[in-house]
Every structure is written in structure tokens, then in C-alpha cells.
Enzyme design. Structure first.
Site, PDB file in Angstrom:
ATOM      1  N   GLY A  12      51.758  36.421  55.783  1.00  0.00           N
ATOM      2  CA  GLY A  12      50.707  36.922  56.671  1.00  0.00           C
ATOM      3  C   GLY A  12      49.601  35.911  56.952  1.00  0.00           C
ATOM      4  O   GLY A  12      48.705  36.184  57.759  1.00  0.00           O
ATOM      5  N   ALA A  16      51.638  30.398  58.097  1.00  0.00           N
ATOM      6  CA  ALA A  16      52.912  31.073  57.801  1.00  0.00           C
ATOM      7  C   ALA A  16      53.293  32.064  58.899  1.00  0.00           C
ATOM      8  O   ALA A  16      54.482  32.236  59.199  1.00  0.00           O
ATOM      9  CB  ALA A  16      52.825  31.770  56.454  1.00  0.00           C
ATOM     10  N   ALA A  82      52.222  29.740  50.842  1.00  0.00           N
ATOM     11  CA  ALA A  82      51.071  30.426  50.224  1.00  0.00           C
ATOM     12  C   ALA A  82      50.323  29.528  49.257  1.00  0.00           C
ATOM     13  O   ALA A  82      50.915  28.830  48.446  1.00  0.00           O
ATOM     14  CB  ALA A  82      51.562  31.670  49.473  1.00  0.00           C
ATOM     15  N   SER A  83      49.020  29.565  49.345  1.00  0.00           N
ATOM     16  CA  SER A  83      48.118  28.884  48.416  1.00  0.00           C
ATOM     17  C   SER A  83      46.714  29.236  48.900  1.00  0.00           C
ATOM     18  O   SER A  83      46.496  29.289  50.116  1.00  0.00           O
ATOM     19  CB  SER A  83      48.317  27.362  48.490  1.00  0.00           C
ATOM     20  N   TYR A 159      39.511  22.158  45.961  1.00  0.00           N
ATOM     21  CA  TYR A 159      40.731  22.437  46.743  1.00  0.00           C
ATOM     22  C   TYR A 159      41.662  21.213  46.719  1.00  0.00           C
ATOM     23  O   TYR A 159      42.876  21.345  46.577  1.00  0.00           O
ATOM     24  CB  TYR A 159      40.331  22.815  48.172  1.00  0.00           C
ATOM     25  N   LYS A 163      45.519  21.106  45.380  1.00  0.00           N
ATOM     26  CA  LYS A 163      46.672  20.715  46.205  1.00  0.00           C
ATOM     27  C   LYS A 163      47.364  19.479  45.618  1.00  0.00           C
ATOM     28  O   LYS A 163      48.590  19.357  45.677  1.00  0.00           O
ATOM     29  CB  LYS A 163      46.247  20.433  47.652  1.00  0.00           C
ATOM     30  N   PRO A 186      49.663  18.777  56.139  1.00  0.00           N
ATOM     31  CA  PRO A 186      48.870  18.833  57.376  1.00  0.00           C
ATOM     32  C   PRO A 186      47.414  18.434  57.149  1.00  0.00           C
ATOM     33  O   PRO A 186      46.888  18.564  56.043  1.00  0.00           O
ATOM     34  CB  PRO A 186      48.940  20.312  57.794  1.00  0.00           C
ATOM     35  N   VAL A 189      44.071  22.304  60.319  1.00  0.00           N
ATOM     36  CA  VAL A 189      44.933  23.011  61.263  1.00  0.00           C
ATOM     37  C   VAL A 189      44.086  23.962  62.116  1.00  0.00           C
ATOM     38  O   VAL A 189      43.357  24.803  61.576  1.00  0.00           O
ATOM     39  CB  VAL A 189      46.028  23.794  60.506  1.00  0.00           C
TER      40      VAL A 189
HETATM   41  N1  LIG Z   1      44.668  25.562  57.448  1.00  0.00           N
HETATM   42  C1  LIG Z   1      44.594  24.263  57.180  1.00  0.00           C
HETATM   43  O1  LIG Z   1      43.776  23.542  57.748  1.00  0.00           O
HETATM   44  C2  LIG Z   1      45.537  23.645  56.192  1.00  0.00           C
HETATM   45  C3  LIG Z   1      45.638  22.264  56.147  1.00  0.00           C
HETATM   46  C4  LIG Z   1      46.516  21.671  55.252  1.00  0.00           C
HETATM   47  C5  LIG Z   1      47.281  22.446  54.415  1.00  0.00           C
HETATM   48  N2  LIG Z   1      47.162  23.804  54.461  1.00  0.00           N
HETATM   49  C6  LIG Z   1      48.007  24.575  53.542  1.00  0.00           C
HETATM   50  O2  LIG Z   1      48.764  25.488  54.307  1.00  0.00           O
HETATM   51  C7  LIG Z   1      49.003  26.673  53.565  1.00  0.00           C
HETATM   52  C8  LIG Z   1      48.579  27.890  54.366  1.00  0.00           C
HETATM   53  O3  LIG Z   1      47.227  27.757  54.721  1.00  0.00           O
HETATM   54  P1  LIG Z   1      46.547  28.686  55.834  1.00  0.00           P
HETATM   55  O4  LIG Z   1      45.538  27.868  56.510  1.00  0.00           O
HETATM   56  O5  LIG Z   1      47.586  29.363  56.605  1.00  0.00           O
HETATM   57  O6  LIG Z   1      45.734  29.701  54.910  1.00  0.00           O
HETATM   58  P2  LIG Z   1      45.616  31.290  54.872  1.00  0.00           P
HETATM   59  O7  LIG Z   1      45.695  31.884  56.218  1.00  0.00           O
HETATM   60  O8  LIG Z   1      44.387  31.555  54.065  1.00  0.00           O
HETATM   61  O9  LIG Z   1      46.895  31.698  54.055  1.00  0.00           O
HETATM   62  C9  LIG Z   1      46.984  31.517  52.681  1.00  0.00           C
HETATM   63  C10 LIG Z   1      48.062  32.450  52.183  1.00  0.00           C
HETATM   64  O10 LIG Z   1      48.228  32.279  50.782  1.00  0.00           O
HETATM   65  C11 LIG Z   1      48.365  33.533  50.197  1.00  0.00           C
HETATM   66  N3  LIG Z   1      47.984  33.522  48.784  1.00  0.00           N
HETATM   67  C12 LIG Z   1      46.872  33.030  48.231  1.00  0.00           C
HETATM   68  N4  LIG Z   1      46.901  33.251  46.899  1.00  0.00           N
HETATM   69  C13 LIG Z   1      48.054  33.915  46.634  1.00  0.00           C
HETATM   70  C14 LIG Z   1      48.654  34.434  45.460  1.00  0.00           C
HETATM   71  N5  LIG Z   1      48.087  34.330  44.257  1.00  0.00           N
HETATM   72  N6  LIG Z   1      49.847  35.075  45.582  1.00  0.00           N
HETATM   73  C15 LIG Z   1      50.442  35.197  46.783  1.00  0.00           C
HETATM   74  N7  LIG Z   1      49.926  34.727  47.924  1.00  0.00           N
HETATM   75  C16 LIG Z   1      48.749  34.089  47.837  1.00  0.00           C
HETATM   76  C17 LIG Z   1      47.441  34.425  51.006  1.00  0.00           C
HETATM   77  O11 LIG Z   1      47.802  35.762  50.807  1.00  0.00           O
HETATM   78  P3  LIG Z   1      46.716  36.937  50.972  1.00  0.00           P
HETATM   79  O12 LIG Z   1      46.674  37.184  52.438  1.00  0.00           O
HETATM   80  O13 LIG Z   1      47.297  38.053  50.180  1.00  0.00           O
HETATM   81  O14 LIG Z   1      45.418  36.440  50.427  1.00  0.00           O
HETATM   82  C18 LIG Z   1      47.723  33.927  52.411  1.00  0.00           C
HETATM   83  O15 LIG Z   1      48.861  34.547  52.944  1.00  0.00           O
HETATM   84  C19 LIG Z   1      48.276  26.482  52.240  1.00  0.00           C
HETATM   85  O16 LIG Z   1      49.203  25.970  51.288  1.00  0.00           O
HETATM   86  C20 LIG Z   1      47.229  25.428  52.563  1.00  0.00           C
HETATM   87  O17 LIG Z   1      46.834  24.703  51.421  1.00  0.00           O
HETATM   88  C21 LIG Z   1      46.313  24.419  55.329  1.00  0.00           C
END
Ligand SMILES: NC(=O)c1ccc[n+]([C@@H]2O[C@H](COP(=O)([O-])OP(=O)(O)OC[C@H]3O[C@@H](n4cnc5c(N)ncnc54)[C@H](OP(=O)(O)O)[C@@H]3O)[C@@H](O)[C@H]2O)c1
Length: 322
Positions: A12, A16, A82-83, A159, A163, A186, A189
Site C-alpha cells: 500500500g 509499492a 516495505a521499510s 534513516y 538503509k 532510488p 522519489v
Molecule cells: N520515497 C523515496 O523518496 C524513497 C527513496 C529511496 C528509497 N525509498 C525506499 O522505498 C521503499 C518504499 O518507500 P515509500 O516512499 O514508498 O514509502 P511509504 O509510502 O512510506 O511506504 C513504506 C511502506 O513500508 C511499510 N512498512 C513500514 N514498516 C513496516 C513493518 N514493520 N511491517 C510491514 N510493513 C512496514 C509501510 O506499511 P504501513 O502502510 O502499514 O505503514 C508502507 O507500506 C522503502 O524501502 C524506502 O526506504 C524511498
């Protein structure tokens, strides 16, 4: 059909959700993990095209091995997205970040091994690459560069610690077990949201559109959420994919982003001044491009994001109307 069943963790979330959408549109069956399937913030998933037939949601927490294992069971591939990505100040990095990132990744990889998954893509971040003083300043960073954990801690970049720990663990695990692993890293984003809540990186652009300079790290690097999802699928589908991949398309200062936005949207209340930038980030995504990755122009990302924010009622204009 088993060949085309893939598990996406944290289905969600911002990135993702696009990954799930693209997988479904390509005929995959998807096992999506969510912590709470009944939460309205996950409701968009079952409304995606082909979701009714091909998306199955699993209630799973990264720290609960059995729940992760149940979701991974029957899958040929796993995309571990997820993270936690903190939107507010982190009070307890160990509990809020390190455990879900590091132990969570270990749980996912153990489940992959147990269930004989053929390929795993772990979404890491440039946060696991850029926080180091060991890289020459005049050279664009590539996949051989790693963040220095002690340096991250000294800067209180929790953070980045999380990571880096998680990706290091993933590579050690893969080396030990011969699990077929690729990581995608990435930069920031941005782009349109599929989910009904605002995630941390989208707040960056929303802040600029609402008068705040969010640029505490100085010169920044960005990538479109749809191009990121494509990169994750490319890393999964291309048998040549190997090792880490930086996924970043545009290096921009906040002043330049605001200038671009002003041309199309003069009505917003942009920041009047910006923090001084001490260093510009330079990243090479050449390795990912060599694999076949393409990215869209930055203007398109900005315009699609703003139009999406407007539709979602997330933006106030200068005069205060929504
Ligand atoms: N957005 C960026 O700029 C960016 C850049 C580089 C890398 N990333 C990486 O990309 C990935 C997704 O990021 P996003 O931006 O899409 O963030 P996001 O929308 O906040 O999504 C994070 C997801 O992780 C889940 N999560 C967190 N803790 C959890 C746990 N203990 N058990 C199960 N699920 C858990 C959350 O679930 P809930 O909804 O239940 O909380 C949520 O679905 C992450 O690994 C992040 O480090 C993001």
C-alpha cells in the site's frame, strides 16, 4: 501461472502501489503484504485494474516472520519494498527504523530461502550510498560507493543508517546463501500518488509548493515514482541484472525546481529564500540505463505531481483557497 506470482512487501506504500499496478497490468499474480488490510489507506489496491482477479492481500508485519513467510509462499519472485520512511523526527532509531529495516529484511530473505524463491529485488536507497567523505568530490557516485555508518550517526541521519544496515545485511545474506538478489537504490522519489495518504518524499515537493524550503541536504537528486517502479520491474525481469543499481534521473537545486514550477503554476506561495547549498549531489544511473532503463523529463514529473495533488485537494494557492 506460478511462474508469474510475485510478492510485493508494503504493497500500500507510495512506490509499492505503482509496482503492484504495473505487475498487474503485465499479467502477474501479486501477493501484496499490508499491515492492516482493513485500513482505508490500503483501499486503492483492490481498485487497481486486474486486482480482483490477480491481487491477494496478506496481513503481514516485517517483524513477524510467519506472516511474511505465508505471503511469500507460492511466489517465484519477491520485491521487498516495505521499510519505514519517516516523515517526522525519529525519537528511537533502533525501534522505529533499524529493526523493521534490518530485521525485516532478514525475515523477508529467510522466507525467500525457505520458499525457494528464484529472485529477490530489495529496494534500498541512495541513503545507503551518499553519506561518506571517502568519495572524490568531482566524481559522480556509482554503485561501488557505500554510506559510512559512523558518519551517518555523527550527522544523526538515522534513516541512512537503517538503509545501509539493511542493504549490507541483504548482500551478506545473498553471499552466504547464494540467493539471487538485486538491489535498487532510488534518490528522492516524487510524482503522482496512487495511495490516499501523503508519504514522506511527496511532502518535499508539497513543502516547496506551500512556501517552505525543505532542502536541508543541499543539492538534491530526484526520480519519478513511475520510473522507479519500472526500474524495480526491470531489475526483476532482466536476467542480466546483477548487484546494486542507482535509480536517479535529475539533480536539481530547490531554486531551479521553483523556477520550473512558477512558469506553469504562478499561483502558489513559493519560498522566498533558500538555505545555502554546500555541495551538489552527483549520482550515476549509467548501470541501470545500460540495463535498458529510461526516464521521463523532470517537467513531466512535476506537472503530473501537481495535477495529482490538486485533484486530491492537497494544495492551497497564494490567496488561501483550496
Ligand atoms: N520515497 C523515496 O523518496 C524513497 C527513496 C529511496 C528509497 N525509498 C525506499 O522505498 C521503499 C518504499 O518507500 P515509500 O516512499 O514508498 O514509502 P511509504 O509510502 O512510506 O511506504 C513504506 C511502506 O513500508 C511499510 N512498512 C513500514 N514498516 C513496516 C513493518 N514493520 N511491517 C510491514 N510493513 C512496514 C509501510 O506499511 P504501513 O502502510 O502499514 O505503514 C508502507 O507500506 C522503502 O524501502 C524506502 O526506504 C524511498
Amino acid at each position: 501461472m506460478e511462474e508469474k506470482t510475485v510478492c510485493v512487501t508494503g504493497a500500500g506504500g507510495y512506490i509499492a502501489s505503482w509496482v503492484v499496478k504495473f505487475l498487474l497490468s503485465r499479467g502477474y499474480r501479486v501477493h501484496g503484504t499490508v499491515r492492516d488490510p482493513g485500513d482505508p489507506k490500503n483501499a486503492h489496491l483492490m481498485n487497481l485494474e486486474y486486482a480482483a482477479a490477480n491481487l491477494k492481500l496478506f496481513k503481514a508485519d516485517l517483524l513477524d516472520y510467519e506472516s511474511i513467510s505465508a505471503a511469500v509462499s507460492g511466489c517465484t519472485g519477491v520485491l521487498h519494498v516495505a521499510s519505514p520512511v519517516p516523515a517526522v523526527k525519529v525519537m528511537n532509531p533502533e525501534v522505529e527504523l533499524y529493526e523493521p529495516a534490518h530485521t525485516g529484511t532478514k525475515n523477508v530473505l529467510n522466507a525467500c530461502l525457505q520458499e525457494k524463491v528464484k529472485k529477490v529485488v530489495v529496494v534500498s536507497s541512495v541513503a545507503a550510498i551518499v553519506i561518506t567523505e571517502a568519495w572524490p568530490k568531482d566524481l559522480a557516485m556509482d554503485e561501488t560507493c557505500w554510506s559510512d555508518i559512523e558518519h551517518c550517526k555523527s550527522l544523526e541521519q538515522w534513516y541512512c543508517v537503517a538503509k545501509t544496515l539493511a542493504e549490507t545485511e541483504a548482500w551478506e545474506f545473498a553471499k552466504r546463501t547464494r540467493l539471487n538478489l538485486v538491489t535498487v537504490c532510488p534518490s528522492i522519489v516524487i510524482g503522482p500518488l496512487l495511495q490516499p495518504t501523503v508519504n514522506a518524499s511527496s511532502m518535499y515537493l508539497l513543502a516547496l509548493l506551500q512556501g517552505t524550503d525543505p532542502g536541508e541536504l543541499g543539492g538534491m537528486a530526484f526520480v519519478d515514482v513511475r520510473d522507479t517502479a519500472e526500474a524495480i520491474l526491470l531489475a526483476y525481469e532482466n536476467p542480466e541484472a546483477d548487484g546494486r543499481y542507482i535509480c536517479s534521473s535529475h539533480e536539481m537545486r530547490n531554486e531551479a525546481i521553483v523556477e520550473m514550477l512558477k512558469e506553469k503554476y504562478p499561483e502558489f506561495n513559493y519560498p522566498k529564500s533558500f538555505r545555502e547549498v554546500h555541495s551538489d549531489l552527483r549520482l550515476s544511473s549509467q548501470k541501470l540505463q545500460n540495463l535498458g532503463w529510461k526516464y521521463r523529463p523532470f517537467e513531466e514529473t512535476l506537472l503530473d505531481a501537481v495535477e495529482n495533488y490538486k485533484q486530491c485537494g492537497l494544495l492551497a494557492t497564494k490567496t488561501g483557497d483550496i
